[in-house]
Motif scaffolding. Structure first.
Motif, mmCIF file in Angstrom:
data_model
loop_
_atom_site.group_PDB
_atom_site.id
_atom_site.type_symbol
_atom_site.label_atom_id
_atom_site.label_comp_id
_atom_site.label_asym_id
_atom_site.label_seq_id
_atom_site.Cartn_x
_atom_site.Cartn_y
_atom_site.Cartn_z
ATOM 1 N N ALA A 56 -24.348 57.969 35.634
ATOM 2 C CA ALA A 56 -25.665 58.237 35.831
ATOM 3 C C ALA A 56 -26.647 56.981 36.264
ATOM 4 C CB ALA A 56 -26.260 59.158 35.244
ATOM 5 N N ARG A 57 -26.586 55.987 35.356
ATOM 6 C CA ARG A 57 -27.283 54.882 35.575
ATOM 7 C C ARG A 57 -26.819 53.966 37.002
ATOM 8 N NH1 ARG A 57 -30.630 50.910 33.226
ATOM 9 N NH2 ARG A 57 -29.681 48.802 33.534
ATOM 10 N N ALA A 58 -25.539 53.861 37.158
ATOM 11 C CA ALA A 58 -25.227 53.327 38.220
ATOM 12 C C ALA A 58 -25.604 53.814 39.504
ATOM 13 C CB ALA A 58 -23.507 52.932 38.082
ATOM 14 N N VAL A 63 -38.252 76.081 39.103
ATOM 15 C CA VAL A 63 -38.552 75.469 40.179
ATOM 16 C C VAL A 63 -38.968 73.771 39.954
ATOM 17 C CG1 VAL A 63 -40.712 75.533 41.955
ATOM 18 C CG2 VAL A 63 -39.970 77.517 40.716
ATOM 19 N N GLU A 64 -38.474 73.190 41.090
ATOM 20 C CA GLU A 64 -38.303 71.738 40.921
ATOM 21 C C GLU A 64 -38.222 71.026 42.257
ATOM 22 O OE1 GLU A 64 -39.227 68.893 38.721
ATOM 23 O OE2 GLU A 64 -38.430 70.312 37.429
ATOM 24 N N GLY A 65 -38.962 70.328 42.433
ATOM 25 C CA GLY A 65 -38.959 69.571 43.837
ATOM 26 C C GLY A 65 -37.623 68.295 43.740
ATOM 27 N N PHE A 66 -38.268 67.289 43.783
ATOM 28 C CA PHE A 66 -37.815 66.083 43.527
ATOM 29 C C PHE A 66 -37.592 65.685 42.134
ATOM 30 C CE2 PHE A 66 -35.977 61.690 43.849
ATOM 31 C CZ PHE A 66 -35.009 61.673 44.724
ATOM 32 N N PRO A 67 -36.699 65.820 41.210
ATOM 33 C CA PRO A 67 -36.755 65.600 39.836
ATOM 34 C C PRO A 67 -37.099 64.133 39.316
ATOM 35 C CG PRO A 67 -34.335 66.288 40.330
ATOM 36 C CD PRO A 67 -35.319 66.184 41.661
ATOM 37 N N ILE A 68 -38.212 63.929 39.153
ATOM 38 C CA ILE A 68 -38.180 62.304 38.804
ATOM 39 C C ILE A 68 -37.755 62.086 37.409
ATOM 40 C CG2 ILE A 68 -40.151 60.655 38.311
ATOM 41 C CD1 ILE A 68 -39.653 61.362 41.307
ATOM 42 N N GLY A 69 -38.355 63.079 36.469
ATOM 43 C CA GLY A 69 -37.717 62.864 35.164
ATOM 44 C C GLY A 69 -36.280 62.890 34.946
ATOM 45 N N LEU A 70 -35.658 63.455 35.821
ATOM 46 C CA LEU A 70 -34.114 63.410 35.609
ATOM 47 C C LEU A 70 -33.720 62.107 36.270
ATOM 48 C CD1 LEU A 70 -31.880 65.344 35.161
ATOM 49 C CD2 LEU A 70 -31.596 65.898 37.516
ATOM 50 N N ILE A 71 -34.345 61.372 37.170
ATOM 51 C CA ILE A 71 -34.024 60.061 37.484
ATOM 52 C C ILE A 71 -34.216 59.031 36.217
ATOM 53 C CG2 ILE A 71 -34.463 58.322 39.140
ATOM 54 C CD1 ILE A 71 -35.060 60.224 41.338
ATOM 55 N N GLU A 72 -35.300 59.350 35.688
ATOM 56 C CA GLU A 72 -35.777 58.312 34.323
ATOM 57 C C GLU A 72 -34.637 58.383 33.606
ATOM 58 O OE1 GLU A 72 -40.483 58.552 34.994
ATOM 59 O OE2 GLU A 72 -39.600 59.930 33.636
ATOM 60 N N ALA A 73 -34.162 59.648 33.217
ATOM 61 C CA ALA A 73 -33.059 59.850 32.099
ATOM 62 C C ALA A 73 -31.804 59.176 32.709
ATOM 63 C CB ALA A 73 -32.834 61.275 32.144
ATOM 64 N N MET A 74 -31.463 58.992 34.117
ATOM 65 C CA MET A 74 -30.310 58.287 34.546
ATOM 66 C C MET A 74 -30.563 56.744 34.461
ATOM 67 S SD MET A 74 -29.830 60.734 37.792
ATOM 68 C CE MET A 74 -28.445 59.982 38.492
ATOM 69 N N PHE A 75 -31.765 56.321 34.899
ATOM 70 C CA PHE A 75 -32.205 54.924 34.541
ATOM 71 C C PHE A 75 -31.712 54.570 33.028
ATOM 72 C CE2 PHE A 75 -35.234 54.643 38.274
ATOM 73 C CZ PHE A 75 -34.244 54.265 39.033
ATOM 74 N N CYS A 76 -31.856 55.458 32.171
ATOM 75 C CA CYS A 76 -31.694 55.238 30.656
ATOM 76 C C CYS A 76 -30.494 55.302 30.448
ATOM 77 C CB CYS A 76 -32.494 56.159 29.963
ATOM 78 S SG CYS A 76 -34.443 55.587 29.885
ATOM 79 N N GLY A 77 -29.323 55.790 31.064
ATOM 80 C CA GLY A 77 -28.065 55.966 30.790
ATOM 81 C C GLY A 77 -27.841 57.052 29.913
ATOM 82 N N ARG A 78 -28.419 58.107 30.191
ATOM 83 C CA ARG A 78 -28.265 59.188 29.438
ATOM 84 C C ARG A 78 -27.439 60.156 30.113
ATOM 85 N NH1 ARG A 78 -29.193 56.041 26.315
ATOM 86 N NH2 ARG A 78 -30.760 56.238 24.516
ATOM 87 N N ALA A 79 -26.691 61.159 29.497
ATOM 88 C CA ALA A 79 -25.985 62.242 29.997
ATOM 89 C C ALA A 79 -27.037 63.488 29.972
ATOM 90 C CB ALA A 79 -24.812 62.582 29.045
ATOM 91 N N ILE A 121 -27.982 64.379 40.827
ATOM 92 C CA ILE A 121 -27.182 64.137 40.002
ATOM 93 C C ILE A 121 -26.011 63.685 40.706
ATOM 94 C CG2 ILE A 121 -25.700 65.472 38.427
ATOM 95 C CD1 ILE A 121 -28.122 64.736 37.147
ATOM 96 N N GLY A 122 -25.464 64.119 41.759
ATOM 97 C CA GLY A 122 -24.152 63.661 42.373
ATOM 98 C C GLY A 122 -22.982 63.816 41.582
ATOM 99 N N GLY A 123 -22.918 64.692 40.597
ATOM 100 C CA GLY A 123 -21.536 64.620 39.605
ATOM 101 C C GLY A 123 -21.576 64.012 38.604
ATOM 102 N N THR A 124 -22.711 63.389 38.305
ATOM 103 C CA THR A 124 -22.963 62.647 36.921
ATOM 104 C C THR A 124 -23.558 63.097 35.713
ATOM 105 O OG1 THR A 124 -25.087 61.676 37.416
ATOM 106 C CG2 THR A 124 -23.147 60.387 38.327
#
Length: 565
Positions: A478-480, A413-429, A442-445
């Motif tokens: 993901a970072r971009a 169960v997840e709403g808007f995944p804040i942690g996922l965006i933080e990982a994307m800011f960090c440039g992580r797969a 994610i949008g394909g990243t």
């Protein structure tokens, strides 16, 4: 312009919901003036105090939703009759058939509910409040008649006296904004725009400001308030009749808010679908993603080679919805393919349930991965570690993400995944389960797998652990994407444009009269609406914050016909 910011259990309270987003919005739009109208949820919330407010906040008005107050208003026979008629219409529309979300709502019932709601608001304004009437015996009997009427919900017809009392008390709390004195010319009536930070009771003052003064309403929902009410009304919380009636009421209220709002700004496609299903016009919906501060993660995002190539990282609140059990079983499969892989679980338990769940996860990790040692004289080590932010292994949140080559999200169960965006800011797969707004973010990243499928989760993790070039490509993409869509700057710019769009399309027109009641068409010069703070040595406050030179007596309209020209 002047913005009336409406919250429920949120900003400006220290322990409020969405407080960080509201604070960033107010501080980022410092060219506007904000008045905050906050409904509190508990005494503890009020005792905790407010956050430090920026200078563009002109006033703060609060009202409690957690305690009943006797307004001391005495009602005449005529007033009681009007109340019974309006309240009867409201509960009749609430009890009549299915609620809007289940597909049974009709335009006639929506109009009936809205008319009754505004009728009660007008009565409250004339009499000074409806607190006493809303929890009176008259209200209970009126609700009972609506439940027993032909065509009422089958479950509602089974309501007993305790159920009716419970529903009446809930409606009194939800409708308490009707009795507030927030809608005069010096309060919400003077705003150019009402911005509700949530739906439901938080948006109710905005509906009334629109009804009484024509102020346009903007509603932002980063978590769907109606869905939260449905989840809170579980089988263990109340009787079936109570759950059915309250669900119908909140469904009708949400539909009225969505119908009357000038624009709706959901935070993701999931919230947008809820709004559309409740009858919101698709043309009046603009998705605006929550803004996050990317600056904290810049150093990690610009140095992706700091990661340990064999480490998976999970970051978040430890609770059953995060499904760490499936993650541990998936990691057992990963270890079969990559014996040197490690898993770092970083996060604190959420409440007593989370603490018990963390203990269960620790026990399972010890069972699945006994301490291993490279030789008979070496100390054993477990490939799974449980850590918290601030500890020696993960002093800060960015360093927790920096420790791993792949960030994993295993939620069911997840709403808007804040942690996922933080990982994307960090440039992580990333490897994530397909829940909530994950795919939209994610949008394909990153890689996405079905929830509760440890084998699929393991295969995706192994694929990225074995392919460093692919990890680097996905992390950079993901970072971009995160920098383009999910920053504070993007969020503030979006709302600045929306504010201007709404006010330009439906400006609030106010008529200024002199002492004799004649109109003064030039009382508020056009220049007084220009953004900025106007000050002067002789300036005095006008209803619409005018510049100093505009405080002179207004010019009367020339009566050409009377002069014979």
């Amino acid at each position: 312009m002047r913005i009336g910011l409406l919250t429920e259990g949120g900003y400006p309270y220290v322990s409020g919901d969405a407080g960080l987003w509201c604070d960033r919005l107010v501080r980022g739009l410092d060219q506007h003036e904000f008045d905050i109208y906050a409904l509190s949820r508990s005494r503890r919330q009020e005792d905790d105090g407010w956050v430090a407010l920026p200078p563009q906040v002109g006033r703060v008005r609060t009202a409690p939703l957690w305690t009943a107050e006797d307004d001391g208003v005495t009602y005449s026979r005529r007033t009681r009759r009007r109340f019974t008629e309006c309240y009867g219409e409201l509960v009749a529309a609430m009890c009549a058939g299915a609620d809007p979300v289940s597909g049974g709502g009709s335009t006639d019932m929506a109009d009936r509910f809205g008319s009754a709601l505004y009728g009660l608001a007008e009565l409250a304004r004339e009499e000074g409040g409806l607190a006493g009437a809303l929890h009176s015996d008259t209200a209970v009997r009126t609700l009972e008649r609506a439940c027993r009427a032909p065509g009422a919900l089958r479950t509602a017809r089974e309501a007993r006296v305790p159920d009716l009392l419970s529903v009446t008390a809930h409606l009194e709390r939800a409708l308490r904004p009707l009795s507030l004195d927030w809608y005069g010319d010096e309060d919400l009536g003077a705003a150019d725009l009402c911005h509700a930070a949530a739906g439901g009771p938080a948006a109710l003052p905005g509906l009334l400001a629109r009804h009484f003064a024509g102020v346009p309403l903007l509603v932002t929902e980063y978590g769907v308030q109606l869905r939260s009410h449905y989840l809170a009304l579980g089988p263990d919380t109340a009787a079936p009749a109570v759950r059915a009636l309250l669900a119908a009421f909140h469904g009708r209220l949400a539909a009225e808010v969505y119908r009357r709002a000038e624009l709706l700004t959901p935070g993701n496609a999931h919230a947008r679908r809820w709004q559309e299903r409740c009858g919101a016009d698709r043309a009046r919906i603009r998705t605006v993603y929550p803004g996050m501060d990317a600056g904290h993660f810049t150093e990690v995002g610009e140095a992706p080679d700091r990661a340990d190539p064999g480490t998976l990282v999970w970051v978040g609140r430890v609770e059953p919805a995060k499904d760490l059990i499936s993650l541990l079983h998936a990691f057992a499969e990963v270890r079969k393919e990559e014996p040197k892989a490690r898993l770092r679980i970083v996060g604190a338990p959420s409440g007593p349930e989370g603490a018990a769940y963390l203990g269960h996860c620790r026990a399972l990790a010890a069972q699945l991965f006994p301490d291993e040692a490279e030789g008979v004289h070496a100390v054993g080590d477990n490939p799974v570690s449980f850590e918290e932010i601030g500890g020696p292994e993960a002093p800060t949140l960015p360093e927790a993400y920096a420790a791993g080559a792949v960030v994993v999200l295993s939620s069911v169960v997840e709403g808007f995944p804040i942690g996922l965006i933080e990982a994307m800011f960090c440039g992580r797969a990333t490897v994530s389960t397909d829940v909530g707004a994950v795919v939209e973010v994610i949008g394909g990243t990153g890689l996405v797998v079905p929830p509760r499928n440890p084998r699929a989760l393991a295969e995706a993790c192994v694929a990225l652990l074995r392919d460093p070039e692919r990890r680097e490509r996905l992390g950079a993409a993901a970072r971009a994407r995160a920098l383009e869509l999910f920053t504070v700057e993007q969020n503030i710019a979006a709302f600045h444009g929306i504010y201007l769009q709404i006010v330009s399309r439906c400006p609030v027109r106010r008529f200024v009269l002199d002492e004799g009641g004649d109109p003064l068409p030039f009382a508020t010069p056009a220049e007084s609406h220009v953004s900025g703070r106007w000050t002067g040595p002789t300036a005095r406050v006008l209803p619409r914050t005018a510049p100093g030179w505009a405080t002179a007596p207004p010019v009367r309209a020339t009566r050409l016909a009377a002069e014979g020209t």
